[in-house]
Design an enzyme around this catalytic site. Structure first.
Site, short mmCIF file in Angstrom:
data_model
loop_
_atom_site.label_atom_id
_atom_site.label_comp_id
_atom_site.label_asym_id
_atom_site.label_seq_id
_atom_site.Cartn_x
_atom_site.Cartn_y
_atom_site.Cartn_z
N LYS A 82 0.82 -1.22 0.00
CA LYS A 82 0.00 0.00 0.00
C LYS A 82 0.86 1.26 0.00
O LYS A 82 0.64 2.17 -0.80
CB LYS A 82 -0.96 0.02 1.21
N ARG A 86 -10.11 0.48 8.29
CA ARG A 86 -9.67 -0.89 8.56
C ARG A 86 -10.73 -1.71 9.28
O ARG A 86 -10.50 -2.89 9.56
CB ARG A 86 -8.42 -0.85 9.45
N ARG A 121 11.52 -5.32 5.28
CA ARG A 121 11.14 -3.91 5.17
C ARG A 121 12.03 -3.02 6.04
O ARG A 121 12.27 -3.32 7.21
CB ARG A 121 9.67 -3.72 5.59
N ARG A 160 10.76 -1.35 11.58
CA ARG A 160 9.65 -0.95 12.45
C ARG A 160 9.49 -1.94 13.60
O ARG A 160 9.65 -3.14 13.42
CB ARG A 160 8.35 -0.90 11.64
N ARG A 188 -0.80 -9.50 13.00
CA ARG A 188 -1.41 -8.47 12.14
C ARG A 188 -2.16 -9.09 10.98
O ARG A 188 -3.19 -8.58 10.56
CB ARG A 188 -0.32 -7.50 11.65
P1 ADP Z 1 0.88 -1.62 7.21
O1 ADP Z 1 1.28 -0.64 6.15
O2 ADP Z 1 1.96 -2.55 7.57
O3 ADP Z 1 -0.43 -2.23 6.87
P2 ADP Z 1 0.29 0.71 8.80
O4 ADP Z 1 1.54 1.49 8.73
O5 ADP Z 1 -0.82 1.11 7.91
O6 ADP Z 1 0.64 -0.83 8.56
O7 ADP Z 1 -0.26 0.66 10.28
C1 ADP Z 1 0.56 0.26 11.35
C2 ADP Z 1 -0.29 -0.06 12.56
O8 ADP Z 1 -1.02 1.13 12.95
C3 ADP Z 1 -1.36 -1.11 12.33
O9 ADP Z 1 -0.87 -2.43 12.49
C4 ADP Z 1 -2.39 -0.73 13.40
O10 ADP Z 1 -1.98 -1.18 14.68
C5 ADP Z 1 -2.32 0.80 13.40
N1 ADP Z 1 -3.31 1.37 12.47
C6 ADP Z 1 -3.06 2.03 11.30
N2 ADP Z 1 -4.20 2.42 10.72
C7 ADP Z 1 -5.22 2.02 11.53
C8 ADP Z 1 -6.64 2.10 11.47
N3 ADP Z 1 -7.26 2.68 10.43
N4 ADP Z 1 -7.35 1.57 12.49
C9 ADP Z 1 -6.74 0.98 13.53
N5 ADP Z 1 -5.41 0.84 13.65
C10 ADP Z 1 -4.64 1.36 12.66
P1 ADP Z 2 2.14 -1.76 3.21
O1 ADP Z 2 2.09 -0.26 3.24
O2 ADP Z 2 0.92 -2.37 2.57
O3 ADP Z 2 2.42 -2.36 4.54
P2 ADP Z 2 4.73 -1.49 1.89
O4 ADP Z 2 4.53 -0.62 0.69
O5 ADP Z 2 5.39 -0.89 3.06
O6 ADP Z 2 3.34 -2.20 2.27
O7 ADP Z 2 5.55 -2.78 1.41
C1 ADP Z 2 5.99 -3.76 2.34
C2 ADP Z 2 7.42 -4.19 1.96
O8 ADP Z 2 7.40 -4.86 0.71
C3 ADP Z 2 8.36 -2.99 1.79
O9 ADP Z 2 9.64 -3.37 2.27
C4 ADP Z 2 8.38 -2.75 0.29
O10 ADP Z 2 9.61 -2.17 -0.14
C5 ADP Z 2 8.16 -4.14 -0.29
N1 ADP Z 2 7.35 -4.13 -1.50
C6 ADP Z 2 6.31 -3.31 -1.82
N2 ADP Z 2 5.78 -3.60 -3.03
C7 ADP Z 2 6.49 -4.66 -3.50
C8 ADP Z 2 6.41 -5.46 -4.72
N3 ADP Z 2 5.48 -5.22 -5.66
N4 ADP Z 2 7.28 -6.47 -4.84
C9 ADP Z 2 8.19 -6.74 -3.88
N5 ADP Z 2 8.32 -6.03 -2.72
C10 ADP Z 2 7.48 -5.01 -2.52
#
Ligand code: ADP
Ligand code: ADP
Ligand code: ZN
Length: 216
Positions: free
Chosen positions: A13, A88, A127, A160, A171
């Site tokens: 994302k 979410r 990551r 992280r 998660r």
């Molecule tokens: P990822 O990109 O790995 O999906 P985020 O960076 O979006 O994770 O979010 C990190 C953490 O922050 C989540 O695992 C959750 O604990 C919290 N969080 C983020 N957005 C929300 C939301 N909309 N509602 C509840 N918790 C959230």
């Molecule tokens: P989210 O916000 O959904 O948690 P991220 O964009 O942070 O996801 O991506 C999670 C990890 O995977 C990061 O380390 C990122 O660099 C890597 N990543 C993202 N997109 C791709 C892809 N299409 N192929 C391989 N690795 C990816």
């Protein structure tokens, strides 16, 4: 263009968000980034949210909704917005829908990034995030030029706290229980588009863009 990016943790994302916002010139609204900013500044919301985040749980809806407020209606959202990691839960989705309805706006599309769990685990452990500017890297898929240093701002790259394997597993389960129902919710509203997130980031991005061009 009012877009929601939906997908399990690590589905890409954040990576897609940064490309989409520069193409469409819309703000990136990430509740995860907002929580991390509050945690960094050490305020009450940050301290409370960190308890949940470090366990791999969702921050409760009242705190999340209180933090985001009507951010998506602010003046920089004239041309739309990209929501990343929000909503979410069904409660959050309903709250967003109500606010938008009151403002006479609707969502353009909900983009669902589909990635299998085994791929997720390998992505999440690799990551790395810039401690200064928040840029995203991956030790396997998207290496920085210099180890542990951000290409963009030379900040230190860190793992992280919530990217430990045990937390990642939590998660993913939380995603299945609480967030996955949003797929059917938005399908029912006829605005869901699903994209295969297991391809190269550039290919995923091109697929998202061509889908968005059809629905905008
Ligand atoms: P990822 O990109 O790995 O999906 P985020 O960076 O979006 O994770 O979010 C990190 C953490 O922050 C989540 O695992 C959750 O604990 C919290 N969080 C983020 N957005 C929300 C939301 N909309 N509602 C509840 N918790 C959230
Ligand atoms: P989210 O916000 O959904 O948690 P991220 O964009 O942070 O996801 O991506 C999670 C990890 O995977 C990061 O380390 C990122 O660099 C890597 N990543 C993202 N997109 C791709 C892809 N299409 N192929 C391989 N690795 C990816
Ligand atoms: Zn940086």
């Amino acid at each position: 263009m009012r877009i929601i990016l939906l997908g399990s943790p690590g589905s890409g994302k954040g990576t897609q968000a940064s490309m989409i916002i520069s193409k469409y010139a819309i703000p990136h609204i990430s509740t995860g980034d907002m929580f991390r900013k509050n945690i960094k500044s050490g305020n009450e919301l940050g301290i409370e949210a960190k308890k949940y985040i470090d366990m791999g749980l969702l921050v409760p809806d009242d705190l999340t909704l209180g933090m985001i407020g009507d951010r998506f209606l602010e003046s920089d959202c004239q041309n739309g917005f990209l929501l990343d990691g929000f909503p979410r839960t069904l409660i959050q989705a309903e709250a967003l829908g109500e606010e938008l309805k009151r403002a006479g706006k609707n969502l353009t599309a909900v983009v669902n990034l589909e990635v299998n769990d085994d791929v997720i685990a390998s992505r999440m452990t690799g990551r790395r995030v810039c401690s200064k500017c928040g840029a995203n890297y991956n030790l396997v898929f998207n290496k920085p030029q210099e180890e542990d240093i951000c290409d963009k701002c030379h900040g230190q790259l860190i793992t992280r706290d919530d990217d430990k394997l045990a937390t990642v597993i939590n998660r993913l389960q939380v995603y299945k229980n609480e967030t996955q129902p949003l797929i059917d919710y938005y399908k029912g509203k006829g605005i869901l588009v699903t994209v295969n997130g297991e391809q190269d980031a550039e290919i995923v991005f091109n697929n998202i863009c061509s889908t968005l061009e059809k629905v905008r």
